[in-house]
Design an enzyme around this catalytic site. Structure first.
Site, PDB file in Angstrom:
ATOM      1  N   TYR A 154      -8.055  17.001   3.881  1.00 22.48           N
ATOM      2  CA  TYR A 154      -8.049  15.987   2.938  1.00 22.48           C
ATOM      3  C   TYR A 154      -7.368  16.499   1.794  1.00 22.48           C
ATOM      4  CZ  TYR A 154      -9.804  12.724  -0.381  1.00 22.48           C
ATOM      5  OH  TYR A 154      -9.727  11.749  -1.518  1.00 22.48           O
ATOM      6  N   ALA A 156      -4.614  18.689   1.975  1.00 19.91           N
ATOM      7  CA  ALA A 156      -3.216  18.457   2.415  1.00 19.91           C
ATOM      8  C   ALA A 156      -2.680  17.119   2.258  1.00 19.91           C
ATOM      9  CB  ALA A 156      -3.101  19.310   3.673  1.00 19.91           C
ATOM     10  N   LYS A 158      -3.747  14.847   0.650  1.00 22.40           N
ATOM     11  CA  LYS A 158      -3.370  14.158  -0.745  1.00 22.40           C
ATOM     12  C   LYS A 158      -2.335  14.769  -1.503  1.00 22.40           C
ATOM     13  CE  LYS A 158      -6.638  10.697  -0.436  1.00 22.40           C
ATOM     14  NZ  LYS A 158      -6.291   9.336  -0.678  1.00 22.40           N
TER      15      LYS A 158
HETATM   16  P1  NAP Z   1     -14.640   4.433   0.530  1.00 20.08           P
HETATM   17  O1  NAP Z   1     -15.724   3.737  -0.214  1.00 20.08           O
HETATM   18  O2  NAP Z   1     -15.007   5.123   2.046  1.00 20.08           O
HETATM   19  O3  NAP Z   1     -13.827   3.363   0.803  1.00 20.08           O
HETATM   20  C1  NAP Z   1     -12.487   3.414   1.652  1.00 20.08           C
HETATM   21  C2  NAP Z   1     -12.570   1.992   2.626  1.00 20.08           C
HETATM   22  O4  NAP Z   1     -11.325   2.471   3.359  1.00 20.08           O
HETATM   23  C3  NAP Z   1     -13.616   1.844   3.573  1.00 20.08           C
HETATM   24  O5  NAP Z   1     -13.932   0.607   3.665  1.00 20.08           O
HETATM   25  C4  NAP Z   1     -13.113   2.444   4.817  1.00 20.08           C
HETATM   26  O6  NAP Z   1     -13.711   2.077   6.101  1.00 20.08           O
HETATM   27  C5  NAP Z   1     -11.734   2.090   4.922  1.00 20.08           C
HETATM   28  N1  NAP Z   1     -10.683   2.843   5.895  1.00 20.08           N
HETATM   29  C6  NAP Z   1     -11.085   3.828   6.453  1.00 20.08           C
HETATM   30  N2  NAP Z   1     -10.193   4.125   7.260  1.00 20.08           N
HETATM   31  C7  NAP Z   1      -9.336   2.931   7.348  1.00 20.08           C
HETATM   32  C8  NAP Z   1      -8.245   2.776   8.032  1.00 20.08           C
HETATM   33  N3  NAP Z   1      -7.820   3.575   8.847  1.00 20.08           N
HETATM   34  N4  NAP Z   1      -7.538   1.473   7.945  1.00 20.08           N
HETATM   35  C9  NAP Z   1      -8.029   0.614   6.805  1.00 20.08           C
HETATM   36  N5  NAP Z   1      -9.048   0.821   6.253  1.00 20.08           N
HETATM   37  C10 NAP Z   1      -9.763   2.033   6.342  1.00 20.08           C
HETATM   38  O7  NAP Z   1     -13.773   5.461  -0.442  1.00 20.08           O
HETATM   39  P2  NAP Z   1     -13.593   5.423  -1.775  1.00 20.08           P
HETATM   40  O8  NAP Z   1     -14.157   6.569  -2.413  1.00 20.08           O
HETATM   41  O9  NAP Z   1     -13.274   3.913  -2.444  1.00 20.08           O
HETATM   42  O10 NAP Z   1     -11.819   5.699  -1.723  1.00 20.08           O
HETATM   43  C11 NAP Z   1     -10.771   5.216  -1.675  1.00 20.08           C
HETATM   44  C12 NAP Z   1      -9.310   6.030  -2.103  1.00 20.08           C
HETATM   45  O11 NAP Z   1      -9.505   6.794  -3.178  1.00 20.08           O
HETATM   46  C13 NAP Z   1      -9.250   6.739  -0.632  1.00 20.08           C
HETATM   47  O12 NAP Z   1      -7.773   6.930  -0.406  1.00 20.08           O
HETATM   48  C14 NAP Z   1      -9.960   8.221  -1.292  1.00 20.08           C
HETATM   49  O13 NAP Z   1      -9.175   9.367  -0.583  1.00 20.08           O
HETATM   50  C15 NAP Z   1      -9.394   7.936  -2.796  1.00 20.08           C
HETATM   51  N6  NAP Z   1     -10.264   8.934  -3.713  1.00 20.08           N
HETATM   52  C16 NAP Z   1     -11.547   8.688  -3.515  1.00 20.08           C
HETATM   53  C17 NAP Z   1     -12.287   9.496  -4.853  1.00 20.08           C
HETATM   54  C18 NAP Z   1     -13.764   9.369  -5.013  1.00 20.08           C
HETATM   55  O14 NAP Z   1     -14.152  10.311  -5.827  1.00 20.08           O
HETATM   56  N7  NAP Z   1     -14.241   8.439  -4.453  1.00 20.08           N
HETATM   57  C19 NAP Z   1     -11.648  10.648  -5.209  1.00 20.08           C
HETATM   58  C20 NAP Z   1     -10.106  10.792  -5.240  1.00 20.08           C
HETATM   59  C21 NAP Z   1      -9.609  10.072  -4.281  1.00 20.08           C
HETATM   60  P3  NAP Z   1     -14.910   3.025   6.666  1.00 20.08           P
HETATM   61  O15 NAP Z   1     -16.150   2.707   6.419  1.00 20.08           O
HETATM   62  O16 NAP Z   1     -14.940   2.781   8.223  1.00 20.08           O
HETATM   63  O17 NAP Z   1     -14.431   4.440   6.400  1.00 20.08           O
END
Ligand code: NAP
Length: 249
Positions: A154, A156, A158
């Site tokens: 993850y 890498a 990001k």
């Molecule tokens: P989340 O609640 O898991 O939401 C991500 C959404 O993306 C989910 O509905 C997921 O579906 C969907 N998804 C997964 N794979 C996909 C694909 N191949 N094509 C299209 N949609 C897809 O995550 P979040 O916390 O909101 O995170 C959103 C972004 O912020 C991500 O890039 C994450 O890495 C980044 N981020 C989050 C945090 C944090 O603390 N939450 C911190 C830093 C960065 P599924 O349910 O099937 O997975």
């Protein structure tokens, strides 16, 4: 309304940060393409936006597959006639200590988090370059800046997203296209709720202690920054990585 009439695509927007961004964009007057791998949840977000008086369409597609990523961007053109804003938000984790991490865990995370950004951005730029206008936002992570145990794949991916953003900003400046990254710390979503209790109990009190008002981040904390970067208020900002961590990192 800061995004009145703009057309925005937000990947992975059926829940969490992506959903909060789409709702914030809709409140600012944007028309939305909601993308996710979950049809039902994506349609729920469309209904929520419609209930706010906005317009939205859902596209079920996997960003890691080129043809599917193209389908997401095509939906913006077909339904709204153009694309102004792309938020590369879809992201996954497959956490494991490196010695236990499988090649499959590595490849899957790279495919969604990094190659997905490549596919969606390429498809969107085709239209943005023509119009000499576009706002691209990537969602990176502090895991790619300061590291985290169990997240070599993850982190890498990001760090790759950050490098992608910086390089593309240099290439796109002459086309009038801004590309910036939001780098969240710990945001309370289902992604972080999936972290094993054993790990969370050591990590969260520390982050809360350091963070502003001793709280974790909310998806809306990221969404407000996305609105700014998507709006013309940030037209002289490109190639930046904006941390949204509450000061916890
Ligand atoms: P989340 O609640 O898991 O939401 C991500 C959404 O993306 C989910 O509905 C997921 O579906 C969907 N998804 C997964 N794979 C996909 C694909 N191949 N094509 C299209 N949609 C897809 O995550 P979040 O916390 O909101 O995170 C959103 C972004 O912020 C991500 O890039 C994450 O890495 C980044 N981020 C989050 C945090 C944090 O603390 N939450 C911190 C830093 C960065 P599924 O349910 O099937 O997975």
């Amino acid at each position: 309304m800061r995004l009145n009439g703009k057309v925005a695509v937000v990947t992975g927007s059926a829940r969490g940060i992506g959903r909060a961004i789409t709702l914030a964009f809709a409140r600012e007057g944007a028309n939305l393409v909601i993308n996710d791998v979950h049809a039902e949840k994506a349609n729920d977000v469309v209904k929520e936006i419609e209930s706010l008086g906005g317009k939205a369409v859902a596209v079920v597609a996997d960003v890691s597959v080129r043809e599917e990523a193209e389908k997401i961007i095509d939906a913006a053109i077909d339904r709204f006639g153009r694309i102004d804003i792309l938020v590369n938000n879809a992201g996954i984790t497959r956490d494991a200590l490196f010695l236990k991490m499988t090649e499959e865990d590595w490849d899957k995370v790279m495919a969604v988090n990094l190659k997905g950004v490549f596919h969606c951005t390429k498809a969107a730029l085709k239209h943005m370059v023509e119009r000499k206008y576009g706002k691209i936002i990537t969602i990176s992570s502090m895991a790619g800046v300061s590291g985290n145990v169990g997240q070599t794949n993850y982190g890498a991916s990001k760090a790759g997203v950050i490098g992608f953003t910086l390089c593309l900003a240099r290439e796109m400046a002459k086309h009038g296209i801004n590309i910036n990254s939001i780098c969240p710390g710990f945001i309370d979503t289902e992604l972080t709720r999936a972290i094993p209790e054993k790990v969370k109990s050591t990590m969260i009190p520390f982050l809360q202690y350091r963070a502003i008002n001793h709280r974790l981040g909310k998806p809306e904390d990221v969404a407000t920054v996305a609105v700014f970067l998507a709006s013309d208020e940030s037209s002289y900002i490109t190639g930046e990585v904006i941390k949204v961590t509450g000061g916890a990192f």
